[in-house]
Design a protein around this motif. Structure first.
Motif, PDB file in Angstrom:
ATOM      1  N   TYR A  62      -9.322  -2.816  -3.298  1.00 26.79           N
ATOM      2  CA  TYR A  62      -9.855  -2.540  -4.638  1.00 26.79           C
ATOM      3  C   TYR A  62      -9.874  -1.039  -4.939  1.00 26.79           C
ATOM      4  CZ  TYR A  62     -12.476  -3.939  -8.821  1.00 26.79           C
ATOM      5  OH  TYR A  62     -12.876  -4.193 -10.111  1.00 26.79           O
ATOM      6  N   LEU A  63      -9.246  -0.247  -4.086  1.00 31.64           N
ATOM      7  CA  LEU A  63      -9.135   1.201  -4.286  1.00 31.64           C
ATOM      8  C   LEU A  63      -7.716   1.530  -4.727  1.00 31.64           C
ATOM      9  CD1 LEU A  63     -10.911   2.602  -1.111  1.00 31.64           C
ATOM     10  CD2 LEU A  63     -11.601   3.055  -3.456  1.00 31.64           C
ATOM     11  N   THR A  64      -7.571   2.162  -5.866  1.00 38.68           N
ATOM     12  CA  THR A  64      -6.245   2.620  -6.279  1.00 38.68           C
ATOM     13  C   THR A  64      -6.373   3.790  -7.235  1.00 38.68           C
ATOM     14  OG1 THR A  64      -4.046   1.850  -6.967  1.00 38.68           O
ATOM     15  CG2 THR A  64      -5.931   1.089  -8.296  1.00 38.68           C
ATOM     16  N   GLY A  65      -5.399   4.676  -7.199  1.00 39.66           N
ATOM     17  CA  GLY A  65      -5.415   5.870  -8.033  1.00 39.66           C
ATOM     18  C   GLY A  65      -6.427   6.909  -7.600  1.00 39.66           C
ATOM     19  N   GLN A  66      -6.871   6.823  -6.340  1.00 44.27           N
ATOM     20  CA  GLN A  66      -7.930   7.710  -5.849  1.00 44.27           C
ATOM     21  C   GLN A  66      -7.376   8.716  -4.836  1.00 44.27           C
ATOM     22  OE1 GLN A  66     -10.976   7.434  -7.376  1.00 44.27           O
ATOM     23  NE2 GLN A  66      -9.806   5.923  -8.558  1.00 44.27           N
ATOM     24  N   SER A  67      -8.151   9.754  -4.585  1.00 46.92           N
ATOM     25  CA  SER A  67      -7.761  10.762  -3.596  1.00 46.92           C
ATOM     26  C   SER A  67      -8.953  11.076  -2.701  1.00 46.92           C
ATOM     27  CB  SER A  67      -7.267  12.042  -4.274  1.00 46.92           C
ATOM     28  OG  SER A  67      -8.225  12.540  -5.186  1.00 46.92           O
ATOM     29  N   LEU A  68      -8.670  11.361  -1.451  1.00 52.64           N
ATOM     30  CA  LEU A  68      -9.709  11.609  -0.458  1.00 52.64           C
ATOM     31  C   LEU A  68      -9.450  12.940   0.238  1.00 52.64           C
ATOM     32  CD1 LEU A  68     -12.163  10.600   1.168  1.00 52.64           C
ATOM     33  CD2 LEU A  68     -10.552   9.446   2.706  1.00 52.64           C
ATOM     34  N   VAL A  69     -10.413  13.858   0.116  1.00 53.03           N
ATOM     35  CA  VAL A  69     -10.316  15.166   0.768  1.00 53.03           C
ATOM     36  C   VAL A  69     -10.743  15.034   2.223  1.00 53.03           C
ATOM     37  CG1 VAL A  69     -11.246  17.508   0.818  1.00 53.03           C
ATOM     38  CG2 VAL A  69     -10.711  16.426  -1.378  1.00 53.03           C
TER      39      VAL A  69
ATOM     40  N   ARG B 197       0.852  -1.195   0.000  1.00 53.36           N
ATOM     41  CA  ARG B 197       0.000   0.000   0.000  1.00 53.36           C
ATOM     42  C   ARG B 197       0.887   1.244   0.000  1.00 53.36           C
ATOM     43  NH1 ARG B 197      -3.057  -3.578  -0.707  1.00 53.36           N
ATOM     44  NH2 ARG B 197      -4.987  -4.107   0.415  1.00 53.36           N
ATOM     45  N   ILE B 198       0.542   2.209  -0.840  1.00 51.77           N
ATOM     46  CA  ILE B 198       1.205   3.513  -0.844  1.00 51.77           C
ATOM     47  C   ILE B 198       0.142   4.572  -0.605  1.00 51.77           C
ATOM     48  CG2 ILE B 198       2.580   5.167  -2.168  1.00 51.77           C
ATOM     49  CD1 ILE B 198       3.449   2.711  -3.920  1.00 51.77           C
ATOM     50  N   VAL B 199       0.402   5.453   0.351  1.00 50.60           N
ATOM     51  CA  VAL B 199      -0.503   6.567   0.636  1.00 50.60           C
ATOM     52  C   VAL B 199       0.307   7.859   0.532  1.00 50.60           C
ATOM     53  CG1 VAL B 199      -2.145   7.593   2.233  1.00 50.60           C
ATOM     54  CG2 VAL B 199      -1.811   5.105   2.226  1.00 50.60           C
ATOM     55  N   VAL B 200      -0.084   8.721  -0.377  1.00 51.82           N
ATOM     56  CA  VAL B 200       0.613   9.983  -0.627  1.00 51.82           C
ATOM     57  C   VAL B 200      -0.138  11.119   0.066  1.00 51.82           C
ATOM     58  CG1 VAL B 200       1.287  11.629  -2.419  1.00 51.82           C
ATOM     59  CG2 VAL B 200       1.528   9.169  -2.825  1.00 51.82           C
ATOM     60  N   THR B 201       0.589  11.979   0.762  1.00 51.76           N
ATOM     61  CA  THR B 201      -0.032  13.164   1.349  1.00 51.76           C
ATOM     62  C   THR B 201       0.036  14.304   0.347  1.00 51.76           C
ATOM     63  OG1 THR B 201       0.620  12.501   3.589  1.00 51.76           O
ATOM     64  CG2 THR B 201      -0.043  14.794   3.266  1.00 51.76           C
TER      65      THR B 201
ATOM     66  N   ALA C 247      -0.752  -1.925 -10.367  1.00 56.14           N
ATOM     67  CA  ALA C 247      -1.858  -2.860 -10.145  1.00 56.14           C
ATOM     68  C   ALA C 247      -1.464  -4.321 -10.391  1.00 56.14           C
ATOM     69  CB  ALA C 247      -3.058  -2.464 -11.009  1.00 56.14           C
ATOM     70  N   PRO C 248      -0.733  -4.636 -11.452  1.00 59.91           N
ATOM     71  CA  PRO C 248      -0.349  -6.039 -11.646  1.00 59.91           C
ATOM     72  C   PRO C 248       0.572  -6.569 -10.548  1.00 59.91           C
ATOM     73  CG  PRO C 248      -0.136  -4.815 -13.699  1.00 59.91           C
ATOM     74  CD  PRO C 248      -0.349  -3.815 -12.603  1.00 59.91           C
ATOM     75  N   LYS C 249       1.223  -5.661  -9.818  1.00 61.86           N
ATOM     76  CA  LYS C 249       2.116  -6.056  -8.727  1.00 61.86           C
ATOM     77  C   LYS C 249       1.365  -6.190  -7.397  1.00 61.86           C
ATOM     78  CE  LYS C 249       5.801  -3.317 -10.914  1.00 61.86           C
ATOM     79  NZ  LYS C 249       6.590  -4.422 -11.487  1.00 61.86           N
ATOM     80  N   LYS C 250       0.043  -6.001  -7.453  1.00 62.12           N
ATOM     81  CA  LYS C 250      -0.796  -6.043  -6.253  1.00 62.12           C
ATOM     82  C   LYS C 250      -0.403  -4.962  -5.240  1.00 62.12           C
ATOM     83  CE  LYS C 250      -2.243 -10.892  -6.503  1.00 62.12           C
ATOM     84  NZ  LYS C 250      -2.248 -10.834  -7.955  1.00 62.12           N
TER      85      LYS C 250
ATOM     86  N   LEU D 214      -4.712   5.147   7.280  1.00 60.32           N
ATOM     87  CA  LEU D 214      -4.857   3.779   7.778  1.00 60.32           C
ATOM     88  C   LEU D 214      -5.905   3.018   6.967  1.00 60.32           C
ATOM     89  CD1 LEU D 214      -4.180   1.628   9.947  1.00 60.32           C
ATOM     90  CD2 LEU D 214      -6.006   2.622  11.339  1.00 60.32           C
ATOM     91  N   PHE D 215      -7.008   3.661   6.645  1.00 61.37           N
ATOM     92  CA  PHE D 215      -8.037   2.995   5.836  1.00 61.37           C
ATOM     93  C   PHE D 215      -7.472   2.547   4.494  1.00 61.37           C
ATOM     94  CE2 PHE D 215     -11.087   3.579   2.322  1.00 61.37           C
ATOM     95  CZ  PHE D 215     -11.814   2.412   2.529  1.00 61.37           C
ATOM     96  N   PHE D 216      -6.741   3.431   3.814  1.00 58.42           N
ATOM     97  CA  PHE D 216      -6.176   3.070   2.522  1.00 58.42           C
ATOM     98  C   PHE D 216      -5.203   1.894   2.633  1.00 58.42           C
ATOM     99  CE2 PHE D 216      -7.024   7.508   0.688  1.00 58.42           C
ATOM    100  CZ  PHE D 216      -7.958   7.045  -0.231  1.00 58.42           C
ATOM    101  N   ALA D 217      -4.635   1.689   3.830  1.00 60.43           N
ATOM    102  CA  ALA D 217      -3.652   0.625   4.033  1.00 60.43           C
ATOM    103  C   ALA D 217      -4.286  -0.713   4.395  1.00 60.43           C
ATOM    104  CB  ALA D 217      -2.674   1.040   5.127  1.00 60.43           C
ATOM    105  N   THR D 218      -5.581  -0.747   4.629  1.00 63.00           N
ATOM    106  CA  THR D 218      -6.223  -1.978   5.084  1.00 63.00           C
ATOM    107  C   THR D 218      -6.438  -2.962   3.937  1.00 63.00           C
ATOM    108  OG1 THR D 218      -8.461  -1.103   4.716  1.00 63.00           O
ATOM    109  CG2 THR D 218      -7.476  -0.741   6.906  1.00 63.00           C
ATOM    110  N   ASP D 219      -6.642  -4.225   4.310  1.00 63.09           N
ATOM    111  CA  ASP D 219      -7.004  -5.230   3.315  1.00 63.09           C
ATOM    112  C   ASP D 219      -8.333  -4.885   2.652  1.00 63.09           C
ATOM    113  OD1 ASP D 219      -4.744  -6.657   3.910  1.00 63.09           O
ATOM    114  OD2 ASP D 219      -5.755  -8.189   5.100  1.00 63.09           O
ATOM    115  N   GLU D 220      -9.223  -4.266   3.415  1.00 67.46           N
ATOM    116  CA  GLU D 220     -10.555  -3.949   2.900  1.00 67.46           C
ATOM    117  C   GLU D 220     -10.515  -2.878   1.810  1.00 67.46           C
ATOM    118  OE1 GLU D 220     -10.999  -6.387   6.289  1.00 67.46           O
ATOM    119  OE2 GLU D 220      -9.798  -4.577   6.048  1.00 67.46           O
ATOM    120  N   ALA D 221      -9.416  -2.117   1.723  1.00 66.22           N
ATOM    121  CA  ALA D 221      -9.275  -1.087   0.687  1.00 66.22           C
ATOM    122  C   ALA D 221      -8.509  -1.612  -0.530  1.00 66.22           C
ATOM    123  CB  ALA D 221      -8.576   0.137   1.262  1.00 66.22           C
TER     124      ALA D 221
END
Length: 259
Positions: free
Chosen positions: A235-242, A137-141, A176-179, A226-233
């Motif tokens: 299927y989320l990629t390339g997205q941004s959250l305000v 998981r990668i989370v960018v600020t 994405a192909p690298k999971k 933390l949410f973006f880093a979970t297993d439950e997230a």
């Protein structure tokens, strides 16, 4: 209930203070092993001591994210300490002010090197280990400043934050192909130590521009990361959250007055 991320390995750049420390604190409280990286050895030491109160394994390393070899040493440190890297929070950033007519080439290069290039270099350094984890998981600020809003004196900063969002969209396709997923958090006005000394009147004026009536906390950003880093997230990629308490919603000051 989200799957626990206890004992997973998390790298947080710019993790000794401000939003980075808030992110590191949330992950440490969730039981993750955390490596904080920054440029100030003293600040890293103090932050590490506080983070260890959560009972997690905490390491620190001096790093200049604008320097690719330094980023590789950071990744090596995490692997040596924790056995791998599961999450990278690319948070390191600077925000000096410079009006467009006065901005020097050196000032522009410094902001782009740390905020944008530093994000890319940190991702490149950690990528082999994120892929090996099987749930990288990668989370960018990023920020609302640049992608959504503007502020006088921060044209170089805003450009660097918009560039991060452009980066994650294509990076998400390649990873994405690298999971490995990559997403971004976009903070609004957050209460950090950088606002200390500005006075309560100034802070009150800042809060008055936010529909929720307060500045955000660094932990508010940490929980989103933390949410973006979970297993439950997964299927989320390339997205941004305000995360801004609704700051970008009013079309004018009159809209806030109508509240």
């Amino acid at each position: 209930m989200f799957t626990s991320i206890a004992h997973r390995s998390v790298v947080v750049t710019g993790g000794s203070k401000g939003i980075g420390f808030g992110i590191a604190s949330v992950f440490a409280a969730a039981g993750a092993n955390v490596l904080i990286a920054g440029r100030d050895q003293g600040a890293l030491r103090r932050a590490s001591e506080e983070l260890r109160d959560h009972g997690s394994q905490v390491e620190s390393v001096v790093v200049d994210v604008a320097d690719p070899p330094s980023c590789r040493r950071m990744a090596d440190h995490a692997v040596e300490a924790f056995g791998g890297i599961d999450v990278l929070c690319a948070n390191a950033g600077i925000f000096p002010t410079a009006r467009l007519e006065d901005m020097s080439a050196e000032q522009l290069e410094e902001v782009l090197s740390v905020n944008f290039k530093g994000t890319v270099y940190a991702v490149q350094a950690c990528l082999p280990h994120l892929e090996a984890s099987g749930h990288g998981r990668i989370v960018v600020t990023s920020s609302i400043t640049g992608p959504i809003t503007g502020y006088p004196g921060w044209s170089h900063y805003g450009a660097s934050k918009a560039a991060q969002l452009g980066f994650i969209r294509t990076a998400a396709m390649e990873l994405a192909p690298k999971k490995v997923t990559i997403n971004a958090v976009m903070p609004g006005n957050i209460m950090t130590e950088g606002l200390d000394g500005l006075g309560q009147d100034y802070l009150d004026r800042m809060a008055s521009s936010v529909p929720m009536g307060r500045l955000g906390s660094v932990e508010d950003i940490g929980h989103a990361a933390l949410f973006f880093a979970t297993d439950e997230a997964r299927y989320l990629t390339g997205q941004s959250l305000v995360i801004d308490g609704g700051q970008v919603l009013p079309e004018s000051l009159m809209a806030l007055e109508e509240m």
